[in-house]
Scaffold this motif. Structure first.
Motif, mmCIF file in Angstrom:
data_model
loop_
_atom_site.group_PDB
_atom_site.id
_atom_site.type_symbol
_atom_site.label_atom_id
_atom_site.label_comp_id
_atom_site.label_asym_id
_atom_site.label_seq_id
_atom_site.Cartn_x
_atom_site.Cartn_y
_atom_site.Cartn_z
ATOM 1 N N GLY A 194 -7.312 -4.761 -1.537
ATOM 2 C CA GLY A 194 -6.616 -5.209 -2.734
ATOM 3 C C GLY A 194 -6.097 -4.009 -3.493
ATOM 4 N N GLY A 195 -5.065 -4.216 -4.293
ATOM 5 C CA GLY A 195 -4.516 -3.127 -5.090
ATOM 6 C C GLY A 195 -3.734 -3.673 -6.264
ATOM 7 N N MET A 196 -3.327 -2.782 -7.164
ATOM 8 C CA MET A 196 -2.543 -3.208 -8.318
ATOM 9 C C MET A 196 -1.677 -2.066 -8.820
ATOM 10 S SD MET A 196 -3.728 -5.142 -11.839
ATOM 11 C CE MET A 196 -4.234 -6.583 -10.902
ATOM 12 N N ILE A 197 -0.471 -2.423 -9.222
ATOM 13 C CA ILE A 197 0.412 -1.509 -9.943
ATOM 14 C C ILE A 197 0.270 -1.827 -11.418
ATOM 15 C CG2 ILE A 197 2.821 -0.825 -10.299
ATOM 16 C CD1 ILE A 197 3.256 -2.119 -7.407
ATOM 17 N N ILE A 198 0.053 -0.807 -12.237
ATOM 18 C CA ILE A 198 0.043 -1.007 -13.686
ATOM 19 C C ILE A 198 1.162 -0.175 -14.299
ATOM 20 C CG2 ILE A 198 -2.371 -1.694 -13.896
ATOM 21 C CD1 ILE A 198 -3.083 1.155 -14.673
ATOM 22 N N THR A 199 1.843 -0.744 -15.286
ATOM 23 C CA THR A 199 3.038 -0.090 -15.818
ATOM 24 C C THR A 199 3.384 -0.631 -17.193
ATOM 25 O OG1 THR A 199 5.377 0.390 -15.343
ATOM 26 C CG2 THR A 199 4.567 -1.783 -14.702
ATOM 27 N N ASN A 200 4.092 0.168 -17.939
ATOM 28 C CA ASN A 200 4.696 -0.272 -19.197
ATOM 29 C C ASN A 200 6.192 -0.515 -19.052
ATOM 30 O OD1 ASN A 200 2.475 -0.238 -21.152
ATOM 31 N ND2 ASN A 200 2.400 1.972 -20.762
ATOM 32 N N SER A 201 6.713 -0.354 -17.845
ATOM 33 C CA SER A 201 8.142 -0.465 -17.602
ATOM 34 C C SER A 201 8.528 -1.900 -17.253
ATOM 35 C CB SER A 201 8.549 0.468 -16.450
ATOM 36 O OG SER A 201 9.854 0.173 -15.989
ATOM 37 N N ASP A 202 9.434 -2.475 -18.031
ATOM 38 C CA ASP A 202 9.939 -3.810 -17.716
ATOM 39 C C ASP A 202 10.641 -3.813 -16.356
ATOM 40 O OD1 ASP A 202 9.033 -4.525 -20.235
ATOM 41 O OD2 ASP A 202 11.023 -4.453 -21.173
ATOM 42 N N GLU A 203 11.393 -2.755 -16.067
ATOM 43 C CA GLU A 203 12.147 -2.688 -14.820
ATOM 44 C C GLU A 203 11.219 -2.607 -13.615
ATOM 45 O OE1 GLU A 203 15.590 0.051 -12.621
ATOM 46 O OE2 GLU A 203 14.723 0.681 -14.539
ATOM 47 N N VAL A 204 10.199 -1.746 -13.677
ATOM 48 C CA VAL A 204 9.254 -1.628 -12.559
ATOM 49 C C VAL A 204 8.506 -2.935 -12.364
ATOM 50 C CG1 VAL A 204 7.111 -0.515 -11.796
ATOM 51 C CG2 VAL A 204 8.997 0.874 -12.682
ATOM 52 N N ASN A 205 8.122 -3.576 -13.447
ATOM 53 C CA ASN A 205 7.423 -4.856 -13.344
ATOM 54 C C ASN A 205 8.288 -5.886 -12.620
ATOM 55 O OD1 ASN A 205 5.415 -6.992 -14.121
ATOM 56 N ND2 ASN A 205 7.136 -7.692 -15.363
ATOM 57 N N GLU A 206 9.548 -6.003 -13.022
ATOM 58 C CA GLU A 206 10.440 -6.999 -12.422
ATOM 59 C C GLU A 206 10.671 -6.706 -10.940
ATOM 60 O OE1 GLU A 206 13.972 -8.301 -10.656
ATOM 61 O OE2 GLU A 206 14.044 -6.345 -11.635
ATOM 62 N N LYS A 207 10.938 -5.448 -10.616
ATOM 63 C CA LYS A 207 11.211 -5.096 -9.229
ATOM 64 C C LYS A 207 9.972 -5.230 -8.354
ATOM 65 C CE LYS A 207 15.075 -1.900 -9.939
ATOM 66 N NZ LYS A 207 15.542 -0.498 -9.775
ATOM 67 N N ALA A 208 8.831 -4.738 -8.848
ATOM 68 C CA ALA A 208 7.607 -4.761 -8.044
ATOM 69 C C ALA A 208 7.171 -6.186 -7.731
ATOM 70 C CB ALA A 208 6.489 -4.014 -8.758
ATOM 71 N N ALA A 210 9.078 -8.744 -7.332
ATOM 72 C CA ALA A 210 9.957 -9.258 -6.288
ATOM 73 C C ALA A 210 9.660 -8.600 -4.944
ATOM 74 C CB ALA A 210 11.413 -9.029 -6.684
ATOM 75 N N ILE A 211 9.497 -7.289 -4.944
ATOM 76 C CA ILE A 211 9.303 -6.556 -3.693
ATOM 77 C C ILE A 211 8.030 -6.999 -2.977
ATOM 78 C CG2 ILE A 211 8.813 -4.251 -2.749
ATOM 79 C CD1 ILE A 211 10.700 -3.142 -4.940
ATOM 80 N N ARG A 212 6.985 -7.350 -3.737
ATOM 81 C CA ARG A 212 5.729 -7.748 -3.086
ATOM 82 C C ARG A 212 5.862 -9.084 -2.351
ATOM 83 N NH1 ARG A 212 1.588 -10.015 -7.830
ATOM 84 N NH2 ARG A 212 3.036 -11.577 -8.661
ATOM 85 N N VAL A 213 6.908 -9.860 -2.629
ATOM 86 C CA VAL A 213 7.134 -11.150 -1.951
ATOM 87 C C VAL A 213 8.526 -11.122 -1.313
ATOM 88 C CG1 VAL A 213 6.998 -13.653 -2.136
ATOM 89 C CG2 VAL A 213 5.733 -12.237 -3.751
ATOM 90 N N HIS A 214 8.696 -10.225 -0.327
ATOM 91 C CA HIS A 214 9.911 -10.182 0.483
ATOM 92 C C HIS A 214 11.172 -9.840 -0.309
ATOM 93 C CE1 HIS A 214 7.662 -11.794 3.871
ATOM 94 N NE2 HIS A 214 7.177 -12.716 3.075
ATOM 95 N N GLY A 215 11.031 -9.285 -1.513
ATOM 96 C CA GLY A 215 12.202 -8.963 -2.319
ATOM 97 C C GLY A 215 12.786 -10.152 -3.036
ATOM 98 N N MET A 216 12.008 -11.231 -3.085
ATOM 99 C CA MET A 216 12.493 -12.467 -3.696
ATOM 100 C C MET A 216 12.355 -12.399 -5.208
ATOM 101 S SD MET A 216 11.609 -16.301 -2.389
ATOM 102 C CE MET A 216 9.827 -16.089 -2.577
ATOM 103 N N GLY A 217 13.469 -12.555 -5.919
ATOM 104 C CA GLY A 217 13.471 -12.453 -7.374
ATOM 105 C C GLY A 217 13.080 -13.746 -8.049
ATOM 106 N N ARG A 218 13.799 -14.110 -9.086
ATOM 107 C CA ARG A 218 13.411 -15.249 -9.919
ATOM 108 C C ARG A 218 13.588 -16.591 -9.214
ATOM 109 N NH1 ARG A 218 12.881 -13.564 -15.230
ATOM 110 N NH2 ARG A 218 13.666 -11.481 -15.650
ATOM 111 N N GLU A 219 14.497 -16.630 -8.226
ATOM 112 C CA GLU A 219 14.787 -17.906 -7.573
ATOM 113 C C GLU A 219 14.296 -17.873 -6.134
ATOM 114 O OE1 GLU A 219 18.558 -21.003 -7.015
ATOM 115 O OE2 GLU A 219 18.787 -19.112 -8.111
ATOM 116 N N ARG A 220 13.587 -18.910 -5.734
ATOM 117 C CA ARG A 220 12.997 -18.983 -4.408
ATOM 118 C C ARG A 220 14.078 -18.943 -3.318
ATOM 119 N NH1 ARG A 220 7.914 -20.151 -2.807
ATOM 120 N NH2 ARG A 220 7.566 -21.179 -0.812
ATOM 121 N N TYR A 221 13.810 -18.127 -2.290
ATOM 122 C CA TYR A 221 14.686 -17.961 -1.134
ATOM 123 C C TYR A 221 15.996 -17.249 -1.449
ATOM 124 C CZ TYR A 221 11.339 -21.064 1.086
ATOM 125 O OH TYR A 221 10.179 -21.612 1.557
ATOM 126 N N TYR A 222 16.031 -16.556 -2.592
ATOM 127 C CA TYR A 222 17.142 -15.653 -2.903
ATOM 128 C C TYR A 222 16.553 -14.255 -3.055
ATOM 129 C CZ TYR A 222 20.248 -19.614 -3.515
ATOM 130 O OH TYR A 222 21.009 -20.731 -3.291
#
Length: 367
Positions: A194-208, A210-222
């Motif tokens: 197990g692991g975790m990224i901790i951050t104060n960055s809104d951008e890193v939070n949003e990207k990370a 998505a990246i942890r689930v195949h790069g999938m952003g706010r909408e499923r299968y996109y």
């Protein structure tokens, strides 16, 4: 007297009732992935460290890999770091297409320093990734100031640094992000990886996320990014939540045990660890430098006292990384690898066990 280096069974016995109940709850509901325990663990670890976000992933290695991607580290970028660490710290940089640039370590605290970092900065340097080693932070205030002055991204490899702080400020608050490992042997260990990224960055939070689930952003299968499968299992998140309630107590016991080593081994040839000014020390490892290291380790083994060597071969001596630095280029790193030894200090040892270990070391050097 048997003195184990790791004793996960005793740790389990300490929290078995709570663990058994929560695992049964998860198995009976069928909510196995990215459920309520994942969300709660992310919030609890973030709150503990005083940061905005926690992003749970399936290993400490993935935490480092994903935070590199989320910070825009890529082909040709130089990342200044250490060869005195676990290989995950380096392989993720190589996998990102970036170039690890090794600098030497301090002979007492075993981590890279502002002075060694500054000498290695080139026009290609994009980031610095110090490793918070053995349970305390590096010279993080100075390193952050150096990164700010040179407009470099600071990424904290805090695989061994959960709960570590300097002047009251926890890991994760210095760099753009920090990567934590919950491997079984860590101060807060899962029942697996197990692991975790901790951050104060809104951008890193949003990207990370998505990246942890195949790069999938706010909408499923996109898909917004090239990603991975790096979700934390819900059972692991629940196990970690239970253990988190005990972590401070277990760390306090580690600190008490460390004092036995300091008291017993003063005046011996053992170079005892130091704690940097302003730091706490969570004693993930109690790592010393000793003469006749291999002979001492064999002697302790005869006494049923476990010990470990972190790290016996510096990374730039291994085949995949030999092109990054030649033998002799990191003299302190290379010497420390020959005489470093980690002594048992896990949170479920008794004072009697640690006293026996310390006395055995004293006896070895008084022969």
């Amino acid at each position: 007297m048997r003195v184990p280096f790791v004793d996960v069974r005793s740790q389990y016995n300490d929290v078995s009732e709570q663990l058994d109940a929560v695992v049964h709850e998860i198995m009976s509901t069928g909510a196995y992935v990215l459920g309520k325990h994942n969300k709660a663990l992310e919030e609890e670890i973030a709150k503990y460290h005083g940061v905005k976000y926690g992003i749970a992933v399936n290993s400490g290695t993935d935490a480092l890999r994903i935070m590199l991607d989320a910070s825009g580290i890529g082909p040709g970028d130089e990342v200044i770091t250490t060869a005195f660490t676990f290989v995950a710290s380096i392989e993720v940089v190589v996998q990102a297409g970036a170039i690890p640039v090794f600098v030497d370590i301090d002979p007492e605290h075993f981590m890279i320093t502002p002075e060694t970092i500054e000498k290695a900065i080139t026009p290609k340097t994009k980031a610095v990734m110090p490793v918070h080693l053995f349970g305390q932070l590096c010279e993080i205030d100075k390193i952050k100031a150096l990164c700010d002055a040179h407009n470099l991204i600071l990424l904290e490899d805090s695989a061994q640094g959960i709960a570590a702080k300097c002047n009251g400020k926890y890991t994760g608050n210095y760099g753009v992000s920090a990567g934590i490992s919950f491997y079984v042997t860590k101060n807060l260990g899962a029942a697996g990886d197990g692991g975790m990224i901790i951050t104060n960055s809104d951008e890193v939070n949003e990207k990370a996320r998505a990246i942890r689930v195949h790069g999938m952003g706010r909408e499923r299968y996109y898909y917004d990014y090239v990603g991975y499968t790096s979700r934390m299992d819900e059972i692991q998140a629940a196990v970690l939540r239970v253990k988190l309630t005990k972590m401070d107590d277990w760390n306090a016991n580690r600190d008490k045990l460390s004092k036995i080593y300091f008291e017993t081994l003063k005046g011996t040839p053992v170079q005892l660890p130091i704690t940097l000014p302003g730091n706490n020390h969570t004693w993930h490892q109690f790592s010393v430098r000793v003469p006749k290291r291999d002979e001492l380790q064999a002697f302790l083994k005869e006494r049923e006292v476990d010990s470990m060597i972190y790290y016996p071969v510096p990374l730039h001596w291994h085949k995949p990384y030999q092109h990054l630095a030649g033998k002799g280029s990191l003299p302190i790193t290379e010497q420390v690898s020959l005489d470093v030894l980690s002594l048992p200090i896990q949170g479920h040892l008794t004072p009697e066990q640690v006293q026996f270990a310390a006395d055995s070391i004293g006896e070895f050097y008084s022969r």
